[in-house]
Design a protein around this motif. Structure first.
Motif, mmCIF file in Angstrom:
data_model
loop_
_atom_site.group_PDB
_atom_site.id
_atom_site.type_symbol
_atom_site.label_atom_id
_atom_site.label_comp_id
_atom_site.label_asym_id
_atom_site.label_seq_id
_atom_site.Cartn_x
_atom_site.Cartn_y
_atom_site.Cartn_z
ATOM 1 N N ASN A 1 31.111 44.881 -15.948
ATOM 2 C CA ASN A 1 30.647 44.139 -17.112
ATOM 3 C C ASN A 1 30.142 42.766 -16.685
ATOM 4 O OD1 ASN A 1 31.219 42.153 -19.493
ATOM 5 N ND2 ASN A 1 30.944 44.188 -20.394
ATOM 6 N N SER A 2 28.887 42.468 -16.941
ATOM 7 C CA SER A 2 28.288 41.213 -16.479
ATOM 8 C C SER A 2 28.889 39.993 -17.174
ATOM 9 C CB SER A 2 26.772 41.242 -16.650
ATOM 10 O OG SER A 2 26.428 41.448 -17.997
ATOM 11 N N SER A 3 29.293 40.116 -18.431
ATOM 12 C CA SER A 3 29.911 38.983 -19.122
ATOM 13 C C SER A 3 31.272 38.650 -18.505
ATOM 14 C CB SER A 3 30.095 39.274 -20.613
ATOM 15 O OG SER A 3 28.849 39.358 -21.247
ATOM 16 N N VAL A 4 32.059 39.665 -18.241
ATOM 17 C CA VAL A 4 33.360 39.456 -17.598
ATOM 18 C C VAL A 4 33.143 38.860 -16.209
ATOM 19 C CG1 VAL A 4 35.403 40.631 -16.649
ATOM 20 C CG2 VAL A 4 34.572 41.205 -18.947
ATOM 21 N N ARG A 5 32.161 39.364 -15.477
ATOM 22 C CA ARG A 5 31.866 38.830 -14.142
ATOM 23 C C ARG A 5 31.487 37.344 -14.212
ATOM 24 N NH1 ARG A 5 28.445 42.541 -11.218
ATOM 25 N NH2 ARG A 5 30.444 43.280 -10.452
ATOM 26 N N ARG A 6 30.575 36.994 -15.097
ATOM 27 C CA ARG A 6 30.112 35.604 -15.205
ATOM 28 C C ARG A 6 31.246 34.670 -15.597
ATOM 29 N NH1 ARG A 6 28.897 33.044 -19.540
ATOM 30 N NH2 ARG A 6 28.577 34.947 -20.747
ATOM 31 N N LEU A 7 32.027 35.051 -16.586
ATOM 32 C CA LEU A 7 33.121 34.202 -17.048
ATOM 33 C C LEU A 7 34.213 34.066 -15.982
ATOM 34 C CD1 LEU A 7 33.226 35.576 -20.683
ATOM 35 C CD2 LEU A 7 32.621 33.229 -20.027
ATOM 36 N N THR A 8 34.487 35.148 -15.270
ATOM 37 C CA THR A 8 35.476 35.095 -14.192
ATOM 38 C C THR A 8 34.982 34.193 -13.075
ATOM 39 O OG1 THR A 8 36.216 37.354 -14.751
ATOM 40 C CG2 THR A 8 36.859 36.492 -12.601
ATOM 41 N N LEU A 9 33.709 34.316 -12.703
ATOM 42 C CA LEU A 9 33.132 33.447 -11.671
ATOM 43 C C LEU A 9 33.169 31.983 -12.100
ATOM 44 C CD1 LEU A 9 30.066 35.591 -10.546
ATOM 45 C CD2 LEU A 9 32.071 35.015 -9.146
ATOM 46 N N ASN A 10 32.935 31.738 -13.388
ATOM 47 C CA ASN A 10 32.990 30.376 -13.910
ATOM 48 C C ASN A 10 34.374 29.767 -13.678
ATOM 49 O OD1 ASN A 10 33.739 28.429 -16.200
ATOM 50 N ND2 ASN A 10 31.500 28.495 -16.346
ATOM 51 N N ILE A 11 35.412 30.550 -13.935
ATOM 52 C CA ILE A 11 36.780 30.061 -13.733
ATOM 53 C C ILE A 11 37.067 29.864 -12.251
ATOM 54 C CG2 ILE A 11 39.222 30.689 -13.965
ATOM 55 C CD1 ILE A 11 38.384 31.942 -16.717
ATOM 56 N N ILE A 12 36.684 30.829 -11.427
ATOM 57 C CA ILE A 12 36.903 30.717 -9.973
ATOM 58 C C ILE A 12 36.223 29.467 -9.440
ATOM 59 C CG2 ILE A 12 36.411 31.761 -7.728
ATOM 60 C CD1 ILE A 12 36.498 34.519 -9.251
ATOM 61 N N GLU A 13 35.020 29.196 -9.919
ATOM 62 C CA GLU A 13 34.243 28.046 -9.438
ATOM 63 C C GLU A 13 34.964 26.733 -9.747
ATOM 64 O OE1 GLU A 13 31.316 24.924 -9.248
ATOM 65 O OE2 GLU A 13 31.925 25.722 -11.193
#
Length: 171
Positions: A78-90
């Motif tokens: 899921n691209s939304s889950v990926r983007r939001l997870t990457l945002n937190i990791i960043e």
């Protein structure tokens, strides 16, 4: 907070309400463990969206699950889950001692993929930069990769970040 409520959140206001509920309990880690990895992408997406509203200090509680977040970012379809997870990791601390080469490879792959969404491309570029900054030889590889991009195929956000990294203006 319930899975059903998270499943029905589709707005910025809803994400803010989720954040305010988490903030009221102060249990960012418990909330993330309970909902951010849910198999229902709508629950995970809403939970992550609410978490992105947190301050960096509040998010620091998630440092202990950084590897689980990285695994999710690399494995979700899921691209939304990926983007939001990457945002937190960043927004979490990254150390030379716990650099994951599989995640670095993932970031390189997704930052140059023209099929990827620009938000994911730029987050991967930022994360790759942070990981490469620990090692001059990796920074050289990052710069060569960015210089080799056929930049006409990319959106303005990607072009701008690429330019900032190559000019030394990104930190």
């Amino acid at each position: 907070m319930t899975s059903e409520r998270l499943r029905q959140t589709f707005s910025e206001d809803g994400a803010q309400e989720i954040y305010q509920d988490i903030q009221a309990t102060g249990d960012f880690l418990g909330f993330a463990r309970r909902y951010a990895f849910d198999s229902d992408y709508r629950v995970a997406r809403s939970a992550l969206w609410g978490l992105t509203k947190a301050t960096n200090e509040e998010l620091s509680a998630l440092q202990v699950i950084q590897n689980e977040l990285i695994d999710q970012a690399m494995q979700t379809e899921n691209s939304s889950v990926r983007r939001l997870t990457l945002n937190i990791i960043e927004r979490l601390k990254m150390d030379e001692d716990n650099l994951r080469t599989d995640f670095l490879d993932f970031c390189f792959e997704h930052m140059v993929s023209i099929e990827e969404f620009p938000g994911i491309q730029t987050l991967c570029m930022k994360l790759a930069f942070r990981m490469c900054s620990f090692y001059p030889e990796l920074m050289d590889e990052l710069k060569r990769t960015l210089e080799a991009l056929e930049i006409d195929y990319y959106k303005p956000a990607v072009k701008c970040l690429r330019k900032r990294i190559l000019s030394g203006m990104f930190r």
